[in-house]
Design a protein around this motif. Structure first.
Motif, PDB file in Angstrom:
ATOM      1  N   ASN A   1       2.277   5.242  42.324  1.00 36.71           N
ATOM      2  CA  ASN A   1       1.709   3.881  42.243  1.00 36.71           C
ATOM      3  C   ASN A   1       2.483   2.958  41.306  1.00 36.71           C
ATOM      4  N   THR A   2       3.774   3.200  41.100  1.00 38.27           N
ATOM      5  CA  THR A   2       4.552   2.247  40.306  1.00 38.27           C
ATOM      6  C   THR A   2       4.813   0.966  41.093  1.00 38.27           C
ATOM      7  N   SER A   3       4.711   1.042  42.413  1.00 35.23           N
ATOM      8  CA  SER A   3       4.709  -0.140  43.278  1.00 35.23           C
ATOM      9  C   SER A   3       3.469  -0.057  44.139  1.00 35.23           C
ATOM     10  N   THR A   4       2.615  -1.071  44.046  1.00 35.99           N
ATOM     11  CA  THR A   4       1.344  -0.997  44.752  1.00 35.99           C
ATOM     12  C   THR A   4       0.822  -2.394  45.050  1.00 35.99           C
ATOM     13  N   PHE A   5      -0.212  -2.454  45.854  1.00 38.41           N
ATOM     14  CA  PHE A   5      -0.854  -3.720  46.185  1.00 38.41           C
ATOM     15  C   PHE A   5      -1.527  -4.298  44.947  1.00 38.41           C
ATOM     16  N   ALA A   6      -1.459  -5.605  44.783  1.00 42.53           N
ATOM     17  CA  ALA A   6      -2.011  -6.236  43.580  1.00 42.53           C
ATOM     18  C   ALA A   6      -2.428  -7.665  43.891  1.00 42.53           C
ATOM     19  N   GLY A   7      -3.103  -8.266  42.919  1.00 45.91           N
ATOM     20  CA  GLY A   7      -3.533  -9.647  43.062  1.00 45.91           C
ATOM     21  C   GLY A   7      -3.324 -10.429  41.779  1.00 45.91           C
ATOM     22  N   ARG A   8      -3.138 -11.714  41.927  1.00 46.33           N
ATOM     23  CA  ARG A   8      -3.090 -12.619  40.782  1.00 46.33           C
ATOM     24  C   ARG A   8      -3.994 -13.799  41.088  1.00 46.33           C
ATOM     25  N   PHE A   9      -4.912 -14.080  40.175  1.00 48.27           N
ATOM     26  CA  PHE A   9      -5.903 -15.132  40.373  1.00 48.27           C
ATOM     27  C   PHE A   9      -5.781 -16.136  39.232  1.00 48.27           C
ATOM     28  N   ALA A  10      -5.915 -17.417  39.567  1.00 43.36           N
ATOM     29  CA  ALA A  10      -5.714 -18.459  38.561  1.00 43.36           C
ATOM     30  C   ALA A  10      -6.676 -19.614  38.778  1.00 43.36           C
ATOM     31  N   VAL A  11      -7.015 -20.265  37.682  1.00 48.37           N
ATOM     32  CA  VAL A  11      -7.718 -21.537  37.728  1.00 48.37           C
ATOM     33  C   VAL A  11      -6.939 -22.497  36.834  1.00 48.37           C
TER      34      VAL A  11
ATOM     35  N   ILE B   1     -12.853 -32.786  37.349  1.00 46.46           N
ATOM     36  CA  ILE B   1     -13.191 -31.842  38.409  1.00 46.46           C
ATOM     37  C   ILE B   1     -12.241 -32.003  39.584  1.00 46.46           C
ATOM     38  N   GLU B   2     -11.918 -33.257  39.922  1.00 46.22           N
ATOM     39  CA  GLU B   2     -11.047 -33.512  41.065  1.00 46.22           C
ATOM     40  C   GLU B   2      -9.636 -32.972  40.859  1.00 46.22           C
ATOM     41  N   ARG B   3      -9.235 -32.780  39.603  1.00 46.80           N
ATOM     42  CA  ARG B   3      -7.887 -32.274  39.332  1.00 46.80           C
ATOM     43  C   ARG B   3      -7.824 -30.748  39.256  1.00 46.80           C
ATOM     44  N   LEU B   4      -8.967 -30.080  39.364  1.00 42.69           N
ATOM     45  CA  LEU B   4      -8.987 -28.628  39.283  1.00 42.69           C
ATOM     46  C   LEU B   4      -8.425 -27.976  40.543  1.00 42.69           C
ATOM     47  N   TYR B   5      -7.893 -26.777  40.362  1.00 38.29           N
ATOM     48  CA  TYR B   5      -7.496 -25.954  41.507  1.00 38.29           C
ATOM     49  C   TYR B   5      -7.729 -24.491  41.177  1.00 38.29           C
ATOM     50  N   VAL B   6      -7.930 -23.691  42.218  1.00 35.38           N
ATOM     51  CA  VAL B   6      -8.030 -22.241  42.076  1.00 35.38           C
ATOM     52  C   VAL B   6      -7.068 -21.620  43.079  1.00 35.38           C
ATOM     53  N   SER B   7      -6.487 -20.488  42.704  1.00 35.35           N
ATOM     54  CA  SER B   7      -5.530 -19.837  43.592  1.00 35.35           C
ATOM     55  C   SER B   7      -5.778 -18.340  43.620  1.00 35.35           C
ATOM     56  N   ALA B   8      -5.494 -17.751  44.762  1.00 34.51           N
ATOM     57  CA  ALA B   8      -5.570 -16.302  44.942  1.00 34.51           C
ATOM     58  C   ALA B   8      -4.305 -15.862  45.661  1.00 34.51           C
ATOM     59  N   ASN B   9      -3.572 -14.947  45.034  1.00 34.84           N
ATOM     60  CA  ASN B   9      -2.316 -14.463  45.605  1.00 34.84           C
ATOM     61  C   ASN B   9      -2.332 -12.948  45.653  1.00 34.84           C
ATOM     62  N   PHE B  10      -1.853 -12.397  46.759  1.00 32.78           N
ATOM     63  CA  PHE B  10      -1.846 -10.955  46.954  1.00 32.78           C
ATOM     64  C   PHE B  10      -0.454 -10.507  47.392  1.00 32.78           C
ATOM     65  N   GLY B  11      -0.056  -9.336  46.915  1.00 28.94           N
ATOM     66  CA  GLY B  11       1.266  -8.840  47.269  1.00 28.94           C
ATOM     67  C   GLY B  11       1.551  -7.490  46.639  1.00 28.94           C
ATOM     68  N   ILE B  12       2.810  -7.270  46.326  1.00 28.44           N
ATOM     69  CA  ILE B  12       3.262  -5.996  45.771  1.00 28.44           C
ATOM     70  C   ILE B  12       3.687  -6.200  44.315  1.00 28.44           C
ATOM     71  N   ILE B  13       3.140  -5.355  43.434  1.00 28.11           N
ATOM     72  CA  ILE B  13       3.527  -5.372  42.029  1.00 28.11           C
ATOM     73  C   ILE B  13       4.344  -4.131  41.732  1.00 28.11           C
ATOM     74  N   ASN B  14       5.339  -4.289  40.871  1.00 26.22           N
ATOM     75  CA  ASN B  14       6.177  -3.149  40.500  1.00 26.22           C
ATOM     76  C   ASN B  14       6.400  -3.140  39.002  1.00 26.22           C
ATOM     77  N   TYR B  15       6.117  -2.002  38.401  1.00 25.30           N
ATOM     78  CA  TYR B  15       6.538  -1.747  37.029  1.00 25.30           C
ATOM     79  C   TYR B  15       7.053  -0.319  36.989  1.00 25.30           C
ATOM     80  N   ASP B  16       8.269  -0.176  36.578  1.00 26.34           N
ATOM     81  CA  ASP B  16       8.980   1.096  36.715  1.00 26.34           C
ATOM     82  C   ASP B  16       8.645   2.030  35.563  1.00 26.34           C
ATOM     83  N   TYR B  17       7.381   2.480  35.531  1.00 22.74           N
ATOM     84  CA  TYR B  17       6.992   3.450  34.516  1.00 22.74           C
ATOM     85  C   TYR B  17       7.773   4.750  34.736  1.00 22.74           C
ATOM     86  N   GLY B  18       8.235   5.345  33.615  1.00 19.74           N
ATOM     87  CA  GLY B  18       9.041   6.550  33.708  1.00 19.74           C
ATOM     88  C   GLY B  18       8.510   7.667  32.836  1.00 19.74           C
ATOM     89  N   PHE B  19       9.209   8.779  32.868  1.00 22.63           N
ATOM     90  CA  PHE B  19       8.821   9.943  32.063  1.00 22.63           C
ATOM     91  C   PHE B  19       9.077   9.708  30.573  1.00 22.63           C
TER      92      PHE B  19
END
Length: 399
Positions: free
Chosen positions: A63-73, A31-49
């Motif tokens: 919305n090919t570039s938009t606000f996003a989050g990444r969460f980890a344990v 338990i003492e070695r566990l960690y959780v993280s929350a990161n927020f920023g801009i995600i980009n994937y260049d979806y096209g026609f």
């Protein structure tokens, strides 16, 4: 092959998310070695026609570039290594607008779940850099129009990479700036994904001798083992589920509903206390088996192992009261097609929230009310979800 993949995926996620659930009593060192993280920023994937099939068109893509989050344990290993489970998703899906000259706006969503290793390097003073590499499940959900597939669904296992720098801003909290990269897969017309973010990491960390002494001397009850049996019924409807998801004017969106509604069922549960504080917080590992009947008469069984957080917000002489919340408990359901709806795959996740009571001499007895939900977290293309109505659970505690 599909069944094998489902079992493999479930095994991997189960082993990671509840690695401490073994036949021997886990040490608090894990338990003492566990960690959780929350990161927020801009995600980009260049979806096209070029994703549009058979000459279909769209006027624009947003919305090919938009606000996003990444969460980890994750857990800290030796020699500066970490291993973690993460999910990365945007706040808004990519939109193909005015498809085929009509007013149709169609969304394409992408979720990336990853299991990765990180190597931490001290570079200057207290600044540390991490290098990350692992594998991820990339799921893109396309769309149809008038029965014709316009953008196809794709799902594949692919590498994921990351790099970041973090700095401690407290005894257990690090500030983090990082970037995450999922490479392009040209065979499926899937563009590369870039995520630039900032956030925090909370490290459980080692407990002081004073904290350990206080916990040992605590007069408050935390059951070591809890056995429960319960009954599920839709007699009270689904307004409680909707209150904590969507569908009511007063809804608080902290949970999920679903397109398949369960009528009734039975549940058998076992929970084991992994960690607790002096008075108000505990972390448990649980396993349950349930058998359900849907509102349209389909029957299915489910088994899940899960982490569970309890907040003991009221301690009195006759009774203790807690709020509990469980997320992404790896689960297996016996049928993925329910009430004529394809819910994805048999490998899925269980979530639940509720309130419970501990009472009686030496706090041996337990009464627990909760709602639940099964869905695959968009790991697979279909993910309508299964809504479990209010269940009443009776329990017996051991210490």
């Amino acid at each position: 092959m599909k069944t094998y993949y489902n079992f493999l995926l479930l095994l991997v996620l189960s082993s990671f998310s509840v690695v401490s659930q073994t036949t021997t009593r886990p040490s608090e060192d894990f338990i003492e070695r566990l960690y959780v993280s929350a990161n927020f920023g801009i995600i980009n994937y260049d979806y096209g026609f070029n994703l549009l099939k058979n000459g279909n068109t769209a006027n624009s893509i947003s919305n090919t570039s938009t606000f996003a989050g990444r969460f980890a344990v994750g857990t800290h290993l030796k020699k500066g290594w970490d291993v973690q489970l993460s999910v990365m998703r945007p706040a808004e899906w990519v939109q193909y607008e005015n498809v085929n000259g009509n007013t149709y706006n169609k969304s394409v969503w992408t979720n990336i779940w990853g299991i990765s290793a990180r190597k931490n390097l001290l570079v200057f003073h207290r600044f540390r850099v991490f290098l990350e590499a692992g594998v991820s499940n990339v799921m893109r959900n396309g769309f149809e129009l008038n029965g014709e597939e316009i953008i196809k669904d794709v799902q594949y296992i692919y590498p994921i990479f990351g790099v970041g720098i973090y700095y401690p801003i407290g005894k257990k909290i690090d500030a983090v700036i990082s970037t995450t990269y999922s490479p392009e897969k040209s065979k499926d017309n899937q563009p590369a994904t870039f995520f630039i973010s900032g956030g925090i990491t909370f490290n459980v960390g080692e407990q002081s001798e004073e904290v350990l002494r206080k916990k040992k001397e605590s007069p408050y009850y935390f059951p070591r083992d809890l056995f429960q049996v319960g009954y599920v019924s839709d007699e009270f409807g689904f307004d409680i589920n909707k209150q904590f998801s969507s569908g009511l004017s007063t809804s608080i969106p902290v949970f999920w509903l679903g397109d398949v509604f369960v009528k009734q069922g039975i549940i058998a549960t076992y929970q084991y206390d992994l960690f607790h504080t002096y008075k108000n917080f505990s972390l448990s590992a649980g396993i349950n088996y349930a058998h359900y009947e849907t509102q349209k008469g389909d029957q299915f069984s489910a088994i899940s192992i899960y982490p569970l957080i309890k907040w003991w917000f009221l301690r009195t002489n006759p009774i203790d009261v807690y709020f509990n919340y469980s997320l992404i408990g790896p689960a297996y359901i016996s049928s993925s097609r329910l009430d004529g709806i394809d819910t994805g795959e048999e490998a899925t996740f269980q979530d639940y929230l509720g309130i419970g009571f501990l009472f009686g001499k030496n706090r041996r007895y337990n009464l627990d009310f909760r709602i639940a939900h099964y869905s695959n977290g968009n790991i697979f293309g279909d993910n309508p979800g299964v809504a479990i109505p209010l269940s009443i659970n009776l329990g017996y505690a051991l210490y």
